[in-house]
Design an enzyme around this catalytic site. Sequence first.
Site, mmCIF file in Angstrom:
data_model
loop_
_atom_site.group_PDB
_atom_site.id
_atom_site.type_symbol
_atom_site.label_atom_id
_atom_site.label_comp_id
_atom_site.label_asym_id
_atom_site.label_seq_id
_atom_site.Cartn_x
_atom_site.Cartn_y
_atom_site.Cartn_z
ATOM 1 N N GLU A 68 0.827 -1.204 0.000
ATOM 2 C CA GLU A 68 0.000 0.000 0.000
ATOM 3 C C GLU A 68 0.861 1.254 0.000
ATOM 4 O O GLU A 68 0.539 2.248 -0.656
ATOM 5 C CB GLU A 68 -0.927 -0.026 1.217
ATOM 6 C CG GLU A 68 -1.977 -1.122 1.134
ATOM 7 C CD GLU A 68 -2.726 -1.315 2.438
ATOM 8 O OE1 GLU A 68 -2.341 -0.676 3.435
ATOM 9 O OE2 GLU A 68 -3.680 -2.109 2.466
ATOM 10 N N PRO A 270 10.531 -14.249 0.410
ATOM 11 C CA PRO A 270 9.328 -14.369 1.243
ATOM 12 C C PRO A 270 8.694 -13.013 1.504
ATOM 13 O O PRO A 270 9.385 -11.997 1.616
ATOM 14 C CB PRO A 270 9.851 -14.993 2.533
ATOM 15 C CG PRO A 270 11.306 -14.641 2.572
ATOM 16 C CD PRO A 270 11.758 -14.580 1.146
ATOM 17 N N ARG A 271 7.384 -13.012 1.604
ATOM 18 C CA ARG A 271 6.654 -11.758 1.885
ATOM 19 C C ARG A 271 7.066 -11.189 3.234
ATOM 20 O O ARG A 271 7.123 -9.983 3.405
ATOM 21 C CB ARG A 271 5.153 -12.042 1.859
ATOM 22 C CG ARG A 271 4.269 -10.842 2.182
ATOM 23 C CD ARG A 271 4.411 -9.765 1.130
ATOM 24 N NE ARG A 271 3.539 -8.626 1.426
ATOM 25 C CZ ARG A 271 3.843 -7.659 2.288
ATOM 26 N NH1 ARG A 271 5.004 -7.705 2.952
ATOM 27 N NH2 ARG A 271 3.025 -6.662 2.505
ATOM 28 N N GLU A 313 14.400 -4.594 -1.486
ATOM 29 C CA GLU A 313 15.278 -4.950 -2.596
ATOM 30 C C GLU A 313 14.582 -5.822 -3.648
ATOM 31 O O GLU A 313 15.232 -6.551 -4.388
ATOM 32 C CB GLU A 313 16.529 -5.656 -2.077
ATOM 33 C CG GLU A 313 17.449 -4.743 -1.297
ATOM 34 C CD GLU A 313 18.810 -5.353 -1.016
ATOM 35 O OE1 GLU A 313 19.815 -4.644 -1.203
ATOM 36 O OE2 GLU A 313 18.861 -6.540 -0.614
ATOM 37 N N ASN A 337 0.641 -8.393 -5.499
ATOM 38 C CA ASN A 337 0.707 -7.489 -6.637
ATOM 39 C C ASN A 337 1.567 -8.043 -7.778
ATOM 40 O O ASN A 337 2.766 -8.245 -7.600
ATOM 41 C CB ASN A 337 1.278 -6.145 -6.143
ATOM 42 C CG ASN A 337 1.510 -5.160 -7.262
ATOM 43 O OD1 ASN A 337 0.874 -5.237 -8.312
ATOM 44 N ND2 ASN A 337 2.414 -4.225 -7.044
ATOM 45 N N PRO A 338 0.977 -8.266 -8.970
ATOM 46 C CA PRO A 338 1.762 -8.757 -10.101
ATOM 47 C C PRO A 338 2.347 -7.643 -10.972
ATOM 48 O O PRO A 338 3.034 -7.926 -11.951
ATOM 49 C CB PRO A 338 0.726 -9.537 -10.911
ATOM 50 C CG PRO A 338 -0.527 -8.742 -10.728
ATOM 51 C CD PRO A 338 -0.462 -8.199 -9.306
ATOM 52 N N LEU A 339 2.048 -6.392 -10.647
ATOM 53 C CA LEU A 339 2.408 -5.299 -11.542
ATOM 54 C C LEU A 339 3.909 -5.000 -11.526
ATOM 55 O O LEU A 339 4.484 -4.652 -12.561
ATOM 56 C CB LEU A 339 1.602 -4.045 -11.189
ATOM 57 C CG LEU A 339 0.076 -4.220 -11.262
ATOM 58 C CD1 LEU A 339 -0.628 -2.912 -10.912
ATOM 59 C CD2 LEU A 339 -0.357 -4.708 -12.638
ATOM 60 N N GLU A 340 4.547 -5.129 -10.362
ATOM 61 C CA GLU A 340 5.988 -4.859 -10.295
ATOM 62 C C GLU A 340 6.789 -5.800 -11.195
ATOM 63 O O GLU A 340 7.609 -5.328 -11.986
ATOM 64 C CB GLU A 340 6.483 -4.932 -8.850
ATOM 65 C CG GLU A 340 6.147 -3.702 -8.035
ATOM 66 C CD GLU A 340 6.791 -3.746 -6.659
ATOM 67 O OE1 GLU A 340 7.314 -4.811 -6.276
ATOM 68 O OE2 GLU A 340 6.766 -2.724 -5.970
#
Length: 442
Positions: A68, A270-271, A313, A337-340
């Site tokens: 976010e 990992p998230r 990173e 999020n797949p946009l990055e």
Amino acid sequence: MSSAMARMALAGYRLAGVALYPLAGPYLAFRAMKGKEDRSRRLERLGYASQPRPRGPLVWVHSASVGETLSILPLIRELRRREIYVVLTTGTVTSAALVEARLGDEVIHQYVPIDVKFPIKRFLSYWKPDASITAESEIWPTTVAELARRRVPQIRVNARISDRSFSRWHNHAKVAEALFDKMALVVAQSDLDAERFRDLGAWPVIVSGNLKSDTDPPPCDELLLEKYKAEIGDRKTWAAISTFDGEEKAAATVHRALKAKNGQLTIIVPRHPDRADAIEAMLKEEGLAVARRSRNDELTPETDIFLGDSIGEMGLYLRLTEIAFVGRSLTNEGGQNPLEPAMIGCAVLTGPNIQNFRDAYQHLVRKGGARMVKDVEMLAKAVHYLLITDPARAKMVEAGTDAMEDLRGALGKTIKALEPYINPLTVTARLQPKVAAAGNIR
């Protein structure tokens, strides 16, 4: 539930917060011991400011998580360009580190106060925000009520509401209406999100698209990038990013299945980096050689897994590959999020559980930039195919880039929607004597 019962339920929530408030200090101290709170700044969670309030118009912006926070960086920079001060609150140590790295002294960072009457009143009485802007999905009843009492406009941007959250709110429609109708404006990510916010009582609601599509690609240290590229050499690579529990084991299974055929390096990010020790132990039990970013381990020809257990990173890890599986979608629900990865130039793979990013994935899949896999076996086949088929991989990368161009424009629509609230602040700010805001206090 009637309107009267809804008011009673919200009053009960506030009273429960007051009753439990004496336990807040010990609770935050315990979380600090676990590394989940910043020990030196935990009083901020009780509403005590650690920095002076600058003179002039100020907007309170809140973003709960790293994702976010990344999504609203361009909006924050637009507010600062208009000479409006921003106090930015986040909820995690990880997101605080991101704010410091990306924004520095452009904003005043504070940890968000807990949703209890005394901390919220203390926070608002000190900062006196002219408006409140919250990213995406969080709803905190005491905060909403106190902002409404002070007549501070409450605006939600990049707003989305998951299937589960909508069902939960819909089952308590009167409680939802008592909270959502206090919003001055909702700028939703999609038509479906907008319809859901309207159903729950918000008005007005407009659609902007996803602000994440207007962010810059995540940066990286070019020297580190060249170092790791040299160590990887001509080995093939793929990455499993933003993974949750169970997905690291899935990535290990894929790696072992493909190692004899491709000799690839697998990158796992990992998230939650604080799980890295447990992940490394699991990988070693699988007989895999692990190099960790946090230890500055060298990537040797014998390295099976590069464990990306650092903060901020992601740009580095994604630039080391052209294939990215995005987690919280195979063994967990909601997606990430797949946009990055698409904007950096990766062919995107995902599991089926992507409810929180449905629109983004639908667009990427339709354009050919993303592919869905239903299980570990299918993931292994997709990774293998993309590793050995350069034209197919290049086609997905190009399609993802094109899809990202189609999605741009959310920032402009959001700024236009906010103009009735921020234009007066801009005028006031530019009439104020210039007084520099203090930097972060540690």
